[in-house]
Design an enzyme around this catalytic site. Sequence first.
Site, PDB file in Angstrom:
ATOM      1  N   LYS A  68       0.836  -1.202   0.000  1.00  0.00           N
ATOM      2  CA  LYS A  68       0.000   0.000   0.000  1.00  0.00           C
ATOM      3  C   LYS A  68       0.875   1.258   0.000  1.00  0.00           C
ATOM      4  O   LYS A  68       0.642   2.189  -0.762  1.00  0.00           O
ATOM      5  CB  LYS A  68      -0.947  -0.014   1.215  1.00  0.00           C
ATOM      6  CG  LYS A  68      -1.948  -1.170   1.170  1.00  0.00           C
ATOM      7  CD  LYS A  68      -2.956  -1.136   2.306  1.00  0.00           C
ATOM      8  CE  LYS A  68      -2.376  -1.475   3.651  1.00  0.00           C
ATOM      9  NZ  LYS A  68      -1.949  -2.884   3.775  1.00  0.00           N
ATOM     10  N   THR A  69       1.890   1.261   0.877  1.00  0.00           N
ATOM     11  CA  THR A  69       2.786   2.416   0.939  1.00  0.00           C
ATOM     12  C   THR A  69       3.547   2.576  -0.376  1.00  0.00           C
ATOM     13  O   THR A  69       3.706   3.698  -0.893  1.00  0.00           O
ATOM     14  CB  THR A  69       3.788   2.234   2.102  1.00  0.00           C
ATOM     15  OG1 THR A  69       3.048   2.009   3.292  1.00  0.00           O
ATOM     16  CG2 THR A  69       4.664   3.460   2.278  1.00  0.00           C
ATOM     17  N   ASP A 113      -1.151   6.380   6.623  1.00  0.00           N
ATOM     18  CA  ASP A 113      -1.180   4.950   6.882  1.00  0.00           C
ATOM     19  C   ASP A 113      -2.075   4.703   8.103  1.00  0.00           C
ATOM     20  O   ASP A 113      -2.250   5.604   8.930  1.00  0.00           O
ATOM     21  CB  ASP A 113       0.257   4.482   7.162  1.00  0.00           C
ATOM     22  CG  ASP A 113       0.417   2.997   6.922  1.00  0.00           C
ATOM     23  OD1 ASP A 113      -0.541   2.353   6.445  1.00  0.00           O
ATOM     24  OD2 ASP A 113       1.507   2.472   7.206  1.00  0.00           O
ATOM     25  N   THR A 162      -5.646  -1.684   6.955  1.00  0.00           N
ATOM     26  CA  THR A 162      -5.753  -3.140   6.880  1.00  0.00           C
ATOM     27  C   THR A 162      -7.213  -3.559   7.005  1.00  0.00           C
ATOM     28  O   THR A 162      -7.564  -4.670   6.673  1.00  0.00           O
ATOM     29  CB  THR A 162      -4.958  -3.801   8.033  1.00  0.00           C
ATOM     30  OG1 THR A 162      -5.278  -3.110   9.229  1.00  0.00           O
ATOM     31  CG2 THR A 162      -3.471  -3.706   7.779  1.00  0.00           C
ATOM     32  N   ARG A 221       6.506  -8.385   1.327  1.00  0.00           N
ATOM     33  CA  ARG A 221       7.402  -7.976   2.422  1.00  0.00           C
ATOM     34  C   ARG A 221       7.981  -9.213   3.118  1.00  0.00           C
ATOM     35  O   ARG A 221       9.148  -9.230   3.516  1.00  0.00           O
ATOM     36  CB  ARG A 221       6.662  -7.086   3.427  1.00  0.00           C
ATOM     37  CG  ARG A 221       7.591  -6.515   4.501  1.00  0.00           C
ATOM     38  CD  ARG A 221       6.831  -5.701   5.522  1.00  0.00           C
ATOM     39  NE  ARG A 221       6.338  -4.454   4.966  1.00  0.00           N
ATOM     40  CZ  ARG A 221       5.248  -3.824   5.410  1.00  0.00           C
ATOM     41  NH1 ARG A 221       4.542  -4.333   6.391  1.00  0.00           N
ATOM     42  NH2 ARG A 221       4.869  -2.690   4.862  1.00  0.00           N
TER      43      ARG A 221
END
Length: 342
Positions: A68-69, A113, A162, A221
Amino acid sequence: MGRERIVGGDQVGNDEDLVQFSLRPSSLSEYIGQHELRAKLEVLLEAARQRDEAVEHVLLYGPPGLGKTTLAHIIAREMGSKIISTSGPGLQRAADLMGILTNLNDGDVLFIDEIHRLSSVIEEFIYPAMEDYKVDFVVDKGAFAKVINVPLKRFTLIGATTRAGMLSAPLRDRFGLHYHLDFYPPEDLAIIVRRSAQLLEIQIENEAADVVAGRSRGTPRIANRLLRRVRDYAAVKGDGKVGVDIAVKALDTEGVDSMGLDALDRKLLETIIRYYKGGPVGIEALGATLNEEIDTLVDMVEPFLLKIGYIRRTKRGRTVSEEAARHLGLKIGTDGPQADLF
Ligand code: ADE
C-alpha cells in the site's frame, strides 16, 4: 503490534525499512502483480495527467505487507508530485495536520497509513479538506474564539488501512477510489523474489526462489525478509549460493513450514482443534487462550489462514478446516488438550 514474527506482514524495524525501501519498485512498470489494480491505476494516472489535475482521493485496503505504501509513492512519482507520509496514530493535533495541509501544492500526495486509527477530532477536521479543499481552524479560546477558513491546494489524500470495515462511513465515502490489495499468487511472488535477489546480488536458483515464494504467505514484504534469511543461511552453511536444499533447510530452521505458517499460526490452529474441538470459538476467547492481542490475530494471523481455507469465520466464531488439521497431523474431534501445548 506485539511480537516480531518472521512471517508477520508488519514492518519490524528501521534496518528492515531501509532494505525494504531499496527493493521497492518506483514506477508502475516495475511493479509486479496486482494486475487488475495496476491496469486501473494506469488509466487513472494517465487521465489525471492529460487533464493536468490532481488524482481523486484514494483508499487502499488489504493485509499488511502487500504494497500500500509502495503504491502511494508510485502514484506521487508518476504524477511528478511530492508525497508527505504520516499515520493515523501519529496525527494527534489538528494544528499538526493544518501545518501539513497548508504546505501541500496542487497534485501533492498526503499519505495517511493506518487511517482507521485517526482520532475523531482529526477526522472531522479532514472532511472539509478532502471535500472542499479548505480547513476551518479555530484560533483563541472562549469569547475570543474565531474560526479562520483556510483554503488549500488541490491535493490527493491516499489512505491505507488493513481493515476497511473499521473506517467510519463518512470518511470512507469521501474517497473517490477504493482499491483492494489481495495476497499475491506464488508465481508473482517468485518474480519478486528473483528481482530482489538480483538487486541484493544473491545467487538463487529458480526452484529455490519458488520455495521462498511458496512460504511467503502471499506477501512481498515477507518474501523479501525470507530471502535475506535464506541468504544468511547459504553464506554460513554453504557457499553463498541458494539452491532448493539450502532454501528449504533455512526456512525449516526459521520455523516457517511448507505452507508459510509459523509457530503462532500453528498454535492458533492447534488451539482451536485441541481446546475447542475445531470451533466455532470467539476471537476474544482465542485471544485469551493464546495470550495474544485480538488486533494481532485479526490483522496479522487470520487473513492468510482465511485465504487458504484453514479457518472460516462464522457468526458463532472461528472454525478450523479438515485440511488445516491434516497439515498439522491432527484430527478434529479426536485430538484433545495436550499438556505441552503452552
Ligand atoms: N517488492 C515488493 N513488492 C513488489 C512488487 N509488487 N513488485 C516489485 N517489487 C516489489
